[in-house]
Write an enzyme that holds these catalytic residues in place. Structure first.
Site, PDB file in Angstrom:
ATOM      1  N   ASN A 151       0.917  -1.367   0.033  1.00  0.00           N
ATOM      2  CA  ASN A 151      -0.014  -0.037  -0.007  1.00  0.00           C
ATOM      3  C   ASN A 151       0.818   1.251  -0.190  1.00  0.00           C
ATOM      4  OD1 ASN A 151      -2.036  -1.967  -0.126  1.00  0.00           O
ATOM      5  ND2 ASN A 151      -2.539  -1.613   2.482  1.00  0.00           N
ATOM      6  N   THR A 159     -15.713  37.831 -30.071  1.00  0.00           N
ATOM      7  CA  THR A 159     -16.525  37.588 -29.059  1.00  0.00           C
ATOM      8  C   THR A 159     -17.816  36.756 -29.366  1.00  0.00           C
ATOM      9  OG1 THR A 159     -17.538  39.561 -28.490  1.00  0.00           O
ATOM     10  CG2 THR A 159     -15.545  39.198 -27.209  1.00  0.00           C
ATOM     11  N   HIS A 160     -18.306  35.846 -28.969  1.00  0.00           N
ATOM     12  CA  HIS A 160     -19.581  35.131 -29.356  1.00  0.00           C
ATOM     13  C   HIS A 160     -19.215  34.543 -30.867  1.00  0.00           C
ATOM     14  CE1 HIS A 160     -21.513  36.911 -26.046  1.00  0.00           C
ATOM     15  NE2 HIS A 160     -21.025  38.190 -26.522  1.00  0.00           N
ATOM     16  N   SER A 218      -8.085  12.564 -47.664  1.00  0.00           N
ATOM     17  CA  SER A 218      -9.636  11.726 -47.850  1.00  0.00           C
ATOM     18  C   SER A 218      -9.324  10.724 -48.752  1.00  0.00           C
ATOM     19  CB  SER A 218     -10.603  12.728 -48.140  1.00  0.00           C
ATOM     20  OG  SER A 218     -11.715  11.996 -48.912  1.00  0.00           O
ATOM     21  N   LYS A 276      -9.106  17.005 -50.577  1.00  0.00           N
ATOM     22  CA  LYS A 276      -9.046  17.413 -49.085  1.00  0.00           C
ATOM     23  C   LYS A 276      -7.613  17.256 -48.521  1.00  0.00           C
ATOM     24  CE  LYS A 276     -12.229  17.823 -47.212  1.00  0.00           C
ATOM     25  NZ  LYS A 276     -13.024  16.639 -46.479  1.00  0.00           N
ATOM     26  N   GLU A 287      -8.228  17.899 -35.047  1.00  0.00           N
ATOM     27  CA  GLU A 287      -9.344  17.355 -34.444  1.00  0.00           C
ATOM     28  C   GLU A 287      -9.120  16.276 -33.524  1.00  0.00           C
ATOM     29  OE1 GLU A 287     -12.185  17.220 -38.305  1.00  0.00           O
ATOM     30  OE2 GLU A 287     -10.197  16.319 -38.819  1.00  0.00           O
ATOM     31  N   GLN A 319      -6.590   0.276  -7.420  1.00  0.00           N
ATOM     32  CA  GLN A 319      -5.832   0.002  -8.474  1.00  0.00           C
ATOM     33  C   GLN A 319      -6.099   0.342  -9.883  1.00  0.00           C
ATOM     34  OE1 GLN A 319      -4.338  -4.334  -8.189  1.00  0.00           O
ATOM     35  NE2 GLN A 319      -5.688  -4.501 -10.183  1.00  0.00           N
ATOM     36  N   LYS A 329      -4.462   3.673 -12.204  1.00  0.00           N
ATOM     37  CA  LYS A 329      -3.305   3.501 -13.085  1.00  0.00           C
ATOM     38  C   LYS A 329      -3.522   3.896 -14.249  1.00  0.00           C
ATOM     39  CE  LYS A 329      -1.173   1.219  -9.236  1.00  0.00           C
ATOM     40  NZ  LYS A 329      -2.472   1.493  -8.760  1.00  0.00           N
TER      41      LYS A 329
HETATM   42  N1  ARG Z   1      -1.651  -3.371  -7.410  1.00  0.00           N
HETATM   43  C1  ARG Z   1      -2.170  -2.900  -6.291  1.00  0.00           C
HETATM   44  C2  ARG Z   1      -2.707  -1.123  -6.592  1.00  0.00           C
HETATM   45  O1  ARG Z   1      -2.250  -0.829  -7.675  1.00  0.00           O
HETATM   46  C3  ARG Z   1      -1.177  -2.662  -5.184  1.00  0.00           C
HETATM   47  C4  ARG Z   1      -1.433  -2.717  -3.890  1.00  0.00           C
HETATM   48  C5  ARG Z   1      -2.047  -3.856  -3.475  1.00  0.00           C
HETATM   49  N2  ARG Z   1      -2.183  -3.909  -2.043  1.00  0.00           N
HETATM   50  C6  ARG Z   1      -3.106  -4.890  -1.395  1.00  0.00           C
HETATM   51  N3  ARG Z   1      -3.259  -4.871  -0.108  1.00  0.00           N
HETATM   52  N4  ARG Z   1      -3.553  -5.642  -2.058  1.00  0.00           N
HETATM   53  O2  ARG Z   1      -3.453  -0.638  -5.790  1.00  0.00           O
END
Ligand code: ARG
Length: 506
Positions: A140, A185-186, A307, A313, A320, A352, A355
């Site tokens: 953690n 503006t607008h 295109s 084009k 975009e 988790q 990420k």
């Molecule tokens: N893969 C976990 C995460 O991204 C790591 C931490 C996991 N901790 C646990 N007590 N299971 O959060």
């Protein structure tokens, strides 16, 4: 065949060149999990697939190894590890890093995440000593440390890229010196502005983004390691020693807070979102400006695509997509906010899910910034085309109104008078400067021949005075300020002082 995990939103082409080994459906082996002690059987293969994060958190490998080395060195300093054990651990971790970077390392899905993959590999290499590394820490605090290190690096990289983008905008000021644009503006023509004023407007926006990122970095740069699972540890660790090695400015003070805290991820994701929003509005503007209807800019062809059916084009697809990808960056921020909203203290596995959102926003925004920089540098302002229609839209009407105010007429009255004059001019299909003197005199006695020294965009622009306005001397000061701040070389003397007005292509 070992399979590389597919990661939604992963744009980093070759982060490690590693391979990932998954377990087949047969998967009934004794538990290899570092947490397997209390378990009497094996984990369902579908659960392994569902809960794994190594397919995306492998991107934290460098931070994970860095953090572990700092942790091991600290454990040796406080006497929990012998110096020999520490050196064995450090050497093992460095070997693993080498293998990951050369693509030899095989990440295993059943080992769940990057942290357990690296630790297991260490134990396989150096035996029981490797089993001591996790003393006084938990995944953690480990994952939070890795992410803070990763974001810190990302902030530093993005800040450099944003400064390059600012440089691209400020560099335009030399070649577009003296050029006038209609300001809107607008989306309606409003008042004339200097092209350089326009370029610097974006510089200011990205400056605020830079400040936000720097500010975010101060909160990211606090070490969580040693807060362990949620309550700290009875092992006599020295967190400051770890912070010093990893360059953290301070220690996260409360272990319960630390274990659950993802504010720093969300804050960073918001800062990225603001960058994306700024880029998106700029892209939208240039998409319009590149139309035949506007024709203000010619985009560099290397950043356009064609295109498959219409041969003529030249489409602004990059712009975009910069606009379009803002949607996913906003979505990522939204996901992160929703992710934490119902979580009791402290760590919950929900976290988790942060990420992929973090990586995706970072990759997306970095790609957008880099392409934007190239396009700002490579685009051409179609000066003649812009100049040809500058007298359309009564861009000088407000200047004439302010002139009347200067003669003592109340603003509301002046507004009314000039509004009527504009209506007359519109009826006659004329610019204000083309109206005969009698018309001005009839509108107000004070409106004499002097109005002709003021009307027309080239003259009107000279009337601006206020700080921050598009007044040529104000803008010149701002350009000088930005050149100095961005350490851009001074332009050659003559180019700096001689305006190159609209009407000359460049
Ligand atoms: N893969 C976990 C995460 O991204 C790591 C931490 C996991 N901790 C646990 N007590 N299971 O959060």
């Amino acid at each position: 065949m070992p399979k590389k995990p597919s990661t939604p939103g992963e744009t980093e082409k070759k982060p490690l060149g590693h391979r990932l080994k998954g377990k087949g459906a047969e998967g009934k082996q004794p538990s290899k999990k570092p947490w397997g002690g209390v378990f009497d059987g094996t984990t369902d293969a579908r659960v392994e697939k569902f809960t794994e994060s190594v397919s995306f958190d492998h991107r934290l490998y460098a931070q994970d190894i860095r953090g572990s080395i700092a942790h091991a060195r600290m454990l040796a300093k406080v006497g929990v590890l012998s110096d020999g054990q520490c050196e064995q651990i450090v050497a093992g971790l460095e070997e693993i890093r080498g293998e990951i970077e050369s693509g030899q390392f095989v990440f295993q899905q059943e080992l769940e995440d990057v942290h357990m993959n690296i630790e297991r590999s260490l134990v396989e290499r150096i035996g029981d000593t490797g089993r001591r590394l996790h003393t006084g820490r938990s995944r953690n605090d480990q994952v939070s440390t890795d992410m803070r290190l990763w974001i810190r690096d990302a902030i530093d990289a993005i800040r450099t890229e944003l400064v390059d983008l600012q440089r691209a905008f400020v560099s335009r000021c030399q070649q577009d010196h003296g050029v006038l644009l209609p300001g809107y503006t607008h989306m309606q023509r409003a008042q004339p502005v200097l092209a350089n004023h326009y370029w610097l407007a974006y510089c200011e926006k990205f400056e605020r983004d830079l400040e936000r990122l720097a500010d975010c970095r101060t909160r990211v740069n606090q070490l969580p390691l040693g807060t362990a699972a949620l309550a700290g540890t009875s092992i006599p660790i020295d967190r400051q020693l770890v912070a010093d090695q990893l360059g953290f400015a301070g220690l996260v003070a409360n272990s319960l807070d630390s274990s659950s805290d993802r504010d720093f991820v969300i804050e960073f994701a918001f800062d990225l979102t603001m960058v994306a929003e700024h880029l998106s509005t700029w892209a939208e503007e240039w998409i319009l400006w590149a139309t035949s209807e506007f024709g203000f800019v010619t985009l560099p062809q290397a950043y356009c695509t064609g295109s498959s059916i219409m041969p003529q084009k030249i489409n602004p697809d990059v712009l975009e997509l910069i606009r379009g990808k803002t949607a996913r960056v906003v979505g990522n921020l939204q996901s992160l906010l929703v992710l934490i909203k119902g979580l009791p203290l402290a760590y919950n596995r929900d976290l988790q899910e942060d990420k992929e959102r973090l990586f995706d926003s970072t990759d997306t925004v970095r790609a957008c910034i880099t392409l934007a920089t190239a396009m700002v540098t490579g685009m051409r302002l179609n000066r003649q085309r812009i100049a040809a229609r500058l007298e359309q839209g009564y861009l000088d009407a407000t200047t004439l109104m302010e002139y009347l105010i200067g003669l003592g007429i109340p603003q509301r009255t002046a507004h009314q008078i000039i509004g009527q004059l504009v209506a007359t001019a519109m009826q006659k299909k004329m610019a204000l400067a083309e109206l005969p003197l009698e018309v001005f005199q009839a509108a107000h006695a004070e409106l004499d021949h002097r109005v002709y020294d003021l009307l027309g965009v080239q003259q009107a622009i000279q009337a601006f005075k206020s700080y921050g306005s598009t007044a040529p001397d104000q803008v010149a000061k701002q350009v000088a300020h930005w050149r100095q701040q961005l350490r851009l070389e001074e332009p050659a003397e003559q180019e700096a002082t001689e305006p190159r007005p609209n009407g000359t292509e460049g």
